[in-house]
Design an enzyme around this catalytic site. Structure first.
Site, PDB file in Angstrom:
ATOM      1  N   ASP A   1       0.842  -1.190   0.000  1.00  0.00           N
ATOM      2  CA  ASP A   1       0.000   0.000   0.000  1.00  0.00           C
ATOM      3  C   ASP A   1       0.881   1.245   0.000  1.00  0.00           C
ATOM      4  O   ASP A   1       1.810   1.353   0.811  1.00  0.00           O
ATOM      5  CB  ASP A   1      -0.908  -0.007   1.230  1.00  0.00           C
ATOM      6  CG  ASP A   1      -1.974   1.068   1.170  1.00  0.00           C
ATOM      7  OD1 ASP A   1      -3.045   0.792   0.605  1.00  0.00           O
ATOM      8  OD2 ASP A   1      -1.732   2.172   1.673  1.00  0.00           O
TER       9      ASP A   1
ATOM     10  N   GLU B   1      -4.738   2.396  -4.176  1.00  0.00           N
ATOM     11  CA  GLU B   1      -3.271   2.473  -4.143  1.00  0.00           C
ATOM     12  C   GLU B   1      -2.665   1.194  -3.577  1.00  0.00           C
ATOM     13  O   GLU B   1      -1.531   1.196  -3.102  1.00  0.00           O
ATOM     14  CB  GLU B   1      -2.823   3.675  -3.312  1.00  0.00           C
ATOM     15  CG  GLU B   1      -3.176   3.629  -1.843  1.00  0.00           C
ATOM     16  CD  GLU B   1      -4.550   4.172  -1.513  1.00  0.00           C
ATOM     17  OE1 GLU B   1      -4.762   4.537  -0.350  1.00  0.00           O
ATOM     18  OE2 GLU B   1      -5.413   4.245  -2.409  1.00  0.00           O
TER      19      GLU B   1
END
Length: 207
Positions: free
Chosen positions: A72, A116
């Site tokens: 992430d 993301e």
């Protein structure tokens, strides 16, 4: 006349065979495109779901370890808010390219998990090996010189890692859930770090 008819049948059969071949080629291309994330050109979530199930089943049959990394991008919302979504998209593309360049074995693959977040699936890889891959990616993202026009944009990622030989009852969700718990710990402990998960905890919870 019969010979001419036979020739026409043969010619028509060849034409139809070519049409079928062309359609198969187009369908194959469309299927590949449907498996790709439009922004990063990594596999998308749909492709991850299909390929990870197949790889898990193979590892289970062969008694080989499987490892899953959840990655992430840290503070990504701040990047979007400060520099704009075009810059955010470029950051995701750069990170995706870096991960793809470090995951090169034929049966391993990388996918965009959502937003993301990325996922890496490593065939025949124990937890220690997966942690090595994860740390290398984390370090290289931190060192990546991400520039947009005249601005330098610092980027880091947090990574949760889970690995082990799958048992008969294991599903892909056990590995991703384990990696997700580790990723949560990486975030809560300060980000920009790699944290291992424990697949045995998943087993304990099941029992």
């Amino acid at each position: 006349w019969a010979d001419q008819l036979d020739l026409k049948v043969i010619e028509r059969t060849r034409e139809l065979a070519k049409v079928v071949e062309d359609l198969a080629r187009v369908n194959e291309k469309l299927d590949r495109l449907n498996q790709l994330d439009e922004l990063t050109h990594l596999y998308n979530r749909r492709a991850f779901n299909q390929r990870s199930v197949q790889l898990l089943a193979q590892c289970r049959r062969e008694l080989r370890p499987l490892s899953v990394l959840l990655l992430d991008v840290d503070h990504f919302k701040q990047v979007n808010d400060r520099y704009g979504h075009l810059v955010g998209d470029e950051c995701l593309r750069r990170v995706a390219n870096l991960i793809r360049e470090r995951v090169t074995r034929p049966q391993d693959f990388v996918a965009r998990f959502g937003g993301e977040e990325f996922v890496v699936v490593l065939y025949d890889t124990h937890l220690d090996g997966a942690l090595h891959v994860a740390e290398r990616v984390r370090s290289e993202v931190q060192q990546m010189n991400m520039r947009w026009e005249d601005r330098s944009i610092p980027l880091t990622i947090s990574i949760g890692v889970c690995g082990g030989v799958p048992e008969a009852w294991h599903e892909v969700e056990h590995f991703t859930g384990c990696a997700d718990q580790a990723l949560y710990r990486a975030k809560s402990e300060g980000r920009n770090r790699v944290v291992p998960g424990e697949l045995s905890i998943v087993k304990a919870a099941r029992d």
